[in-house]
Design an enzyme around this catalytic site. Structure first.
Site, mmCIF file in Angstrom:
data_model
loop_
_atom_site.group_PDB
_atom_site.id
_atom_site.type_symbol
_atom_site.label_atom_id
_atom_site.label_comp_id
_atom_site.label_asym_id
_atom_site.label_seq_id
_atom_site.Cartn_x
_atom_site.Cartn_y
_atom_site.Cartn_z
ATOM 1 N N ASP A 176 0.889 -1.144 0.000
ATOM 2 C CA ASP A 176 0.000 0.000 0.000
ATOM 3 C C ASP A 176 0.939 1.207 0.000
ATOM 4 O O ASP A 176 2.118 1.100 0.388
ATOM 5 C CB ASP A 176 -0.948 -0.001 1.206
ATOM 6 C CG ASP A 176 -2.134 0.936 0.955
ATOM 7 O OD1 ASP A 176 -2.007 1.841 0.105
ATOM 8 O OD2 ASP A 176 -3.170 0.777 1.619
HETATM 9 C C1 BGC Z 1 -4.879 3.358 -0.004
HETATM 10 C C2 BGC Z 1 -4.903 2.421 -1.181
HETATM 11 C C3 BGC Z 1 -4.629 3.182 -2.448
HETATM 12 C C4 BGC Z 1 -3.287 3.895 -2.320
HETATM 13 C C5 BGC Z 1 -2.925 4.715 -3.528
HETATM 14 C C6 BGC Z 1 -3.623 4.193 0.035
HETATM 15 O O1 BGC Z 1 -3.733 5.196 0.995
HETATM 16 O O2 BGC Z 1 -5.006 2.621 1.191
HETATM 17 O O3 BGC Z 1 -6.133 1.757 -1.260
HETATM 18 O O4 BGC Z 1 -4.663 2.346 -3.551
HETATM 19 O O5 BGC Z 1 -3.348 4.776 -1.216
HETATM 20 O O6 BGC Z 1 -3.737 5.830 -3.618
#
Ligand code: BGC
Length: 687
Positions: free
Chosen positions: A236
């Site tokens: 993530d």
């Molecule tokens: C989120 C993800 C997301 C990523 C990119 C993170 O804060 O938890 O679901 O894909 O950011 O934006």
């Protein structure tokens, strides 16, 4: 670059192509590939003609901020898709997202979000699917298949146990091996078996003390060795930052650190990886092991062999909008309909009032709801949808006492800029926060009471991504409809339901408790949001997640899992199974007749649950095993056949560290919700 390279010919065996590409990369290039170059792409390796691999956020469509600020189809929240229980529709949504990802010039979409909905208060429930691993995985697998049918990689997220948002980057999930496997891993197991996703995003949190991004047990032992995952893993955004460093993540099996940002991700920086190599903590072979799955995805999406697409700025696609509308319609759940108050007959109505905080709200704004925000070319609000539908046949008035019927469009605050919410510690039904109360905000409770005082014909419509406590006014309203966040076509869909163009067919993918402390995740603070001093969240309920707990403890929910009303009526009859006894590995088929005995066309969901008559370990009274959505015209009767295999009898044995089934009798329950089973029969399992 030679065109004769084995990896350039898509007809060659994929594993051989991966090996030949890996052979051509030097160590320095491999290291450049495992960390993002910017927020959404990996580095190009020009020498070998490897372009940047581009990603975009999902899972409700192609998100705005990650796709060159383009306007694209905003689908309903995926909890709404799960509420349709319609696998074909899930495939169609996936396919449409695959097409739009391609048109946005990206190779991978970060979705579907498949975290089990463990608590009604998790801020990201709207992006997830269900409290049950079978419903979640069956819907998710179809989304993945749809996306990948377009040659785009799906990246299922957030693996594993990121089931709440509070302190998500620091907290550790404390969970038993059995609960981890039987609920959370099972969800991924089924998705992987059914759809072979090419990518998987690793959670922010720790699992039993070790961050997902450096957790070998989670990333290799379970994901690859047990589940047979063949795709690449990606953090993530920024999730590696708090780990113990490059060696641990590489050894654990983490392929890609994202994004390429100095602040958020510095773990796979060249210098650090080189240092780990020089110290002998890792070898080039370890790097090869994490690069290989990434190259496999590159080849699967045709990164080296297909022309790059120049991104389209606006996607205004009526076909995709029709899918969005169908999901919104089929996902709406009719929770109460006293004396068939709905649908409304426009010939009997002259004046309509439409009130409430979500009446004319547009949710499709940058970062609203968090990273999933899709900004559509237009968005039909409930107000606009109803107004367009009634056209000049009824007047819209502002005073409830003057109206023949009042629509109160209530719900949660999904809005507010995600980054601002985080900075100001504002809660909402959004990423980055969890709700602290199960009730509607006080001003909404008040508005409902006041409006009912002026007009008894008040229909409450909930616009939210999570369950809400409706107990204070439920008895006083004639009808209650849950519309979730219904996407860009939501207003249209809502009007078509209210005025009977379509009969509601959505069923709840989550349990609504009567009060929050009835819920298994909300027994104490330690179970939710967790012990925030120790930074631990205890999954004390074990395998008794959602309805499994309510059934086990005999607690009456407000609305049970799988519940939802229709404008018509169905009858299930004639249950048959093709075998009375099955052996391990065999399949068996359950057959039932479903008939529409009401006065309108409609759709019913045949839900099949199983219970183990006797077992050496404690098991939930009933567990969903399969389901089928059946469309029936009035008077129509269909025979439905559903095949199961003997994995339906299994539980996870902690002593043997594997899924197993014990010999004996199982009851098969067939019904229309987790608390309504007109039919049942027995089957014997004999290994
Ligand atoms: C989120 C993800 C997301 C990523 C990119 C993170 O804060 O938890 O679901 O894909 O950011 O934006």
């Amino acid at each position: 670059m030679s065109q004769n390279k084995l990896y350039l010919n898509p007809k060659n065996d994929l594993d051989k192509r991966v090996e030949s590409l890996l052979d051509d990369l030097n160590l320095e290039e491999k290291i450049r590939l495992i960390r993002g170059k910017d927020f959404w792409t990996t580095e190009a390796i020009k020498r070998l003609g490897i372009p940047p691999f581009g990603m975009t956020d999902g899972p409700l469509g192609v998100a705005y901020h990650s796709s060159f600020k383009g306007n694209r189809t905003r689908f309903p929240a995926t909890i709404s898709l799960a509420a349709t229980w319609n696998k074909e529709l899930a495939f169609k949504m996936g396919q449409a997202m695959g097409k739009e990802t391609k048109q946005a010039g990206r190779h991978q979409i970060l979705g579907p979000g498949v975290n089990i909905i463990r608590s009604p208060l998790c801020g990201r429930n709207f992006e997830y699917l269900s409290e049950d691993p079978v419903l979640s995985s069956d819907i998710a697998a179809e989304i993945v298949k749809g996306i990948q049918s377009e040659g785009i990689a799906s990246c299922i997220k957030h693996y594993l146990t990121n089931n709440s948002e509070t302190k998500r980057t620091k907290i550790s999930t404390e969970i038993s091996e059995r609960a981890l496997q039987e609920i959370y891993v099972k969800n991924y197991k089924r998705i992987i078996e059914k759809s072979d996703p090419w990518g998987l995003m690793v959670c922010y949190n720790k699992i039993n003390g070790t961050y997902g991004a450096e957790n070998k047990n989670i990333l290799t032992d379970i994901l690859v060795d047990q589940l047979g995952f063949t795709g690449h893993t990606v953090t993530d955004w920024g999730a590696a930052q708090r780990t113990s460093g490059a060696s641990a993540c590489i050894k654990a099996g983490l392929s890609l650190e994202m994004p390429g940002s100095f602040i958020l991700s510095r773990v796979y920086k060249k210098k650090k990886v080189q240092k780990a190599l020089d110290s002998g903590e890792i070898s080039e072979e370890d790097i090869d092991n994490i690069v290989r799955p990434l190259l496999r995805t590159f080849l699967r999406v045709g990164l080296l062999t297909q022309d790059r697409v120049s991104p389209k700025n606006i996607i205004d696609n009526p076909e995709h909008q029709a899918i969005a509308r169908q999901i919104a319609e089929e996902g709406m759940v009719l929770l109460k309909n006293e004396d068939n108050f709905l649908p409304l007959d426009l010939n009997q109505i002259n004046k309509i009032a439409i009130l409430g905080p979500n009446t004319d709200t547009r949710f499709g704004k940058p970062f609203y709801g968090g990273s999933s925000a899709v900004v559509p070319p237009f968005e039909i609000t409930p107000y606009e949808g109803i107004k367009n539908y009634v056209s000049n046949k009824a007047e819209i008035v502002s005073k409830p006492e003057e109206a023949d019927v009042v629509f109160l469009i209530m719900g949660l605050d999904h809005g507010g800029h995600f980054i601002l919410n985080l900075l100001l510690k504002r809660e909402g039904d959004t990423e980055g926060s969890d709700r602290t109360t199960y009730a509607l905000p006080d001003d909404q409770e008040k508005l409902i009471k006041e409006t009912l005082g002026k007009n008894k014909n008040t229909v409450v419509i909930l616009v939210a991504g999570s369950p809400i406590n409706v107990s204070k006014w439920y008895d006083d309203v004639p009808a209650l409809l849950n519309a979730w966040y219904p996407g860009m076509m939501g207003g249209d869909a809502l009007a078509r339901i209210l005025f009977g163009e379509v009969s509601p067919s959505g069923k709840l993918p989550v349990t609504y408790p009567k009060k929050i402390d009835d819920h298994p995740a909300h027994k104490t603070e330690r179970t939710f949001p967790g012990d925030l001093d120790k930074l631990k969240i205890y999954f004390d309920e074990g395998i008794y997640v959602g309805y499994r707990y309510f059934d086990k403890r005999n607690i009456e929910p407000f609305f049970p899992f799988g519940y939802g009303l229709s404008y018509t009526e169905f009858k299930m009859s004639n249950i048959q199974i093709d075998k009375s006894e099955v052996k391990r590995g065999e399949t068996f088929t359950i057959s039932v007749d479903v008939e529409n005995i009401g006065k309108r066309n409609g759709a019913e969901i045949v839900q099949i649950y199983l219970s183990d008559e006797e077992c050496s370990v404690d098991r939930p009274p009933k567990e969903l095993q399969a389901f089928e959505k059946v469309y029936l015209e009035l008077g129509e009767k269909k025979n439905i056949k559903i095949e199961l295999d003997t994995s339906a009898f299994e539980f996870y044995s902690e002593s043997e560290h594997k899924f197993k089934a014990e010999d004996g009798f199982f009851t098969i329950w067939v019904g229309s919700s987790s608390r309504n089973f007109p039919l049942s029969t027995k089957i014997k399992f004999q290994s």
